[in-house]
Design a protein around this motif. Structure first.
Motif, PDB file in Angstrom:
ATOM      1  N   HIS A 133       5.939  -4.725   2.990  1.00 48.80           N
ATOM      2  CA  HIS A 133       6.459  -5.687   2.009  1.00 48.80           C
ATOM      3  C   HIS A 133       5.675  -5.568   0.703  1.00 48.80           C
ATOM      4  N   PRO A 134       6.358  -5.552  -0.442  1.00 49.37           N
ATOM      5  CA  PRO A 134       5.626  -5.555  -1.715  1.00 49.37           C
ATOM      6  C   PRO A 134       4.663  -6.740  -1.782  1.00 49.37           C
ATOM      7  N   GLN A 135       3.493  -6.491  -2.340  1.00 50.49           N
ATOM      8  CA  GLN A 135       2.512  -7.554  -2.563  1.00 50.49           C
ATOM      9  C   GLN A 135       2.379  -7.754  -4.071  1.00 50.49           C
ATOM     10  N   VAL A 136       2.376  -9.002  -4.506  1.00 50.65           N
ATOM     11  CA  VAL A 136       2.388  -9.304  -5.942  1.00 50.65           C
ATOM     12  C   VAL A 136       1.124 -10.065  -6.318  1.00 50.65           C
ATOM     13  N   ILE A 149       3.257  -5.855  -9.224  1.00 55.04           N
ATOM     14  CA  ILE A 149       3.953  -5.599  -7.966  1.00 55.04           C
ATOM     15  C   ILE A 149       3.375  -4.340  -7.339  1.00 55.04           C
ATOM     16  N   GLY A 150       2.634  -4.499  -6.245  1.00 50.76           N
ATOM     17  CA  GLY A 150       2.099  -3.363  -5.512  1.00 50.76           C
ATOM     18  C   GLY A 150       3.146  -2.855  -4.533  1.00 50.76           C
ATOM     19  N   LEU A 151       3.420  -1.554  -4.592  1.00 48.06           N
ATOM     20  CA  LEU A 151       4.586  -1.013  -3.894  1.00 48.06           C
ATOM     21  C   LEU A 151       4.230   0.276  -3.171  1.00 48.06           C
ATOM     22  N   HIS A 152       4.655   0.376  -1.918  1.00 41.63           N
ATOM     23  CA  HIS A 152       4.550   1.623  -1.156  1.00 41.63           C
ATOM     24  C   HIS A 152       5.866   1.773  -0.404  1.00 41.63           C
ATOM     25  N   LEU A 153       6.781   2.530  -0.982  1.00 45.43           N
ATOM     26  CA  LEU A 153       8.127   2.632  -0.431  1.00 45.43           C
ATOM     27  C   LEU A 153       8.125   3.433   0.866  1.00 45.43           C
ATOM     28  N   VAL A 208       4.717  -2.690 -12.252  1.00 40.82           N
ATOM     29  CA  VAL A 208       5.046  -2.181 -10.917  1.00 40.82           C
ATOM     30  C   VAL A 208       4.190  -0.938 -10.706  1.00 40.82           C
ATOM     31  N   LEU A 209       3.415  -0.911  -9.646  1.00 40.05           N
ATOM     32  CA  LEU A 209       2.510   0.212  -9.448  1.00 40.05           C
ATOM     33  C   LEU A 209       2.391   0.537  -7.967  1.00 40.05           C
ATOM     34  N   GLY A 210       2.181   1.831  -7.695  1.00 38.12           N
ATOM     35  CA  GLY A 210       1.989   2.236  -6.313  1.00 38.12           C
ATOM     36  C   GLY A 210       2.562   3.607  -6.024  1.00 38.12           C
ATOM     37  N   ASP A 211       2.754   3.865  -4.737  1.00 35.44           N
ATOM     38  CA  ASP A 211       3.259   5.138  -4.232  1.00 35.44           C
ATOM     39  C   ASP A 211       4.742   4.968  -3.928  1.00 35.44           C
ATOM     40  N   PHE A 212       5.584   5.647  -4.716  1.00 35.45           N
ATOM     41  CA  PHE A 212       7.037   5.489  -4.558  1.00 35.45           C
ATOM     42  C   PHE A 212       7.626   6.520  -3.601  1.00 35.45           C
ATOM     43  N   ASN A 213       6.801   7.442  -3.105  1.00 31.20           N
ATOM     44  CA  ASN A 213       7.212   8.420  -2.096  1.00 31.20           C
ATOM     45  C   ASN A 213       8.404   9.270  -2.524  1.00 31.20           C
ATOM     46  N   ASP A 214       8.556   9.472  -3.808  1.00 35.64           N
ATOM     47  CA  ASP A 214       9.721  10.205  -4.322  1.00 35.64           C
ATOM     48  C   ASP A 214       9.354  11.670  -4.506  1.00 35.64           C
ATOM     49  N   GLY A 215       9.206  12.408  -3.422  1.00 37.75           N
ATOM     50  CA  GLY A 215       8.679  13.753  -3.558  1.00 37.75           C
ATOM     51  C   GLY A 215       9.430  14.862  -2.882  1.00 37.75           C
TER      52      GLY A 215
END
Length: 335
Positions: A133-136, A149-153, A208-215
């Motif tokens: 879950h995103p952590q804000v 918004i901390g994000l790790h998709l 919005v920051l983090g690892d978006f796993n778009d690779g």
């Protein structure tokens, strides 16, 4: 005028470095992680793949980092995160009294707990929800509410993916498309929260920051099957200019704009360096309308710090396969 340094870093299974009896390899890696964080010297640090549970992040903040940074925790103890790769915010001690974490129930009220998910071209209706879950992080800056918004998709990792790509390609493509579609719906949910903020505040200060796993294989799947770009789901519609998010790394040299290096078996001819880690922010943070401002060339991938921290270490003791990304924000009085 002052500055606030924001850093996002996927530290790759940080949980393993909080064990009571680490191996020699883990101790070398743990010491290198501490050196790297201290050299980065962020005011706000978003950690990806952090330890599961509050006890683990307390060990990182209090034991490994000697209390120089404070872990920001949920007041209700609810993080709605599965697995052992959690998202955490650490802030410098002098910011701790201003910092809090948005209740996940508030996020869910604005953007939804789960949502309908149709696989590409399918009429069968399924549902999906965030695995992490995103952590804000909320920072009260002299009355200005700043949200991070901390994000790790969701990961696109497919078990035995390289073998499947070679021997059972159709099966691999179906599994990979399923993962990418689910990940794209997570990005759309993040955008739903951002849009909710714009309905509440005309000019929010939002990162919005983090690892978006778009690779791995991204161009292959986008060009052959999906025809959309994941980052655009979060950034928004460029024609709705006031709500479009800027990217913290848009003005750095191309050869430095990457955070992970790996061989892509789907597209073996592509450049091995890819950008998985991002920092985005709202227009008010660049147009002079807020007391926080992101100036040109304020973002960077921390190649130098990362390589100095890992110099001479064997691969199995290095800090992470991800390089940190940072953004320096100029702060001033409220207008």
């Amino acid at each position: 005028m002052g500055t606030v340094k924001i850093t996002s870093w996927n530290v790759a299974h940080l949980e393993r470095l909080t064990r009571a009896h680490p191996t020699a390899k883990e101790r070398r890696r743990r010491d290198a992680v501490v050196r790297e964080i201290r050299e980065l010297a962020p005011d706000i640090l978003c950690l990806l793949e952090g330890p599961a549970g509050e006890a683990g992040i307390d060990l990182v903040a209090n034991d490994l980092l000697d209390g120089e940074w404070v872990a920001v925790k949920a007041a209700d103890g609810n993080y709605a995160t599965r697995g052992d790769q959690w998202i955490w915010f650490l802030v410098r001690q002098d910011l701790a009294a201003r910092a809090s974490l948005l209740p996940v129930g508030t996020w869910d009220a604005f953007a939804g707990v789960s949502w309908t998910c149709h696989l590409w071209g399918e009429f069968t209706e399924g549902t999906h929800r965030h695995y992490r879950h995103p952590q804000v992080l909320i920072l009260d800056w002299n009355g200005l509410r700043v949200e991070f918004i901390g994000l790790h998709l969701k990961s696109k990792f497919i078990n035995q993916g390289e073998r499947l790509w070679r021997d059972e390609r159709e099966r691999f493509i179906r599994e990979a498309l399923t993962a990418r579609i689910k990940m794209a719906t997570e990005a759309a949910n993040v955008r739903a929260y951002i849009d909710a903020k714009f309905r509440q505040v005309g000019n929010p200060a939002l990162f919005v920051l983090g690892d978006f796993n778009d690779g791995p294989g991204k161009e292959y799947f986008e060009e052959q099957y999906l025809f959309f770009d994941l980052i655009a789901n979060i950034q928004g519609n460029v024609f709705a200019t006031s709500r479009f998010l800027n990217h913290g790394l848009f003005d750095i040299p191309d050869e430095l704009c990457w955070t992970v290096r790996f061989r892509d078996f789907v597209q073996p001819d592509r450049r091995p360096e890819i950008l998985l880690d991002h920092i985005l922010f709202t227009q008010g943070l660049v147009n002079g309308s807020l007391p926080w401002q992101v100036k040109p060339h304020a973002g960077k991938v921390e190649h130098e710090v990362h390589e100095l921290a890992n110099a001479g270490l064997p691969k199995d003791s290095q800090t992470s396969d991800h390089r940190p990304v940072s953004l320096l924000v100029t702060t001033g009085p409220n207008p």
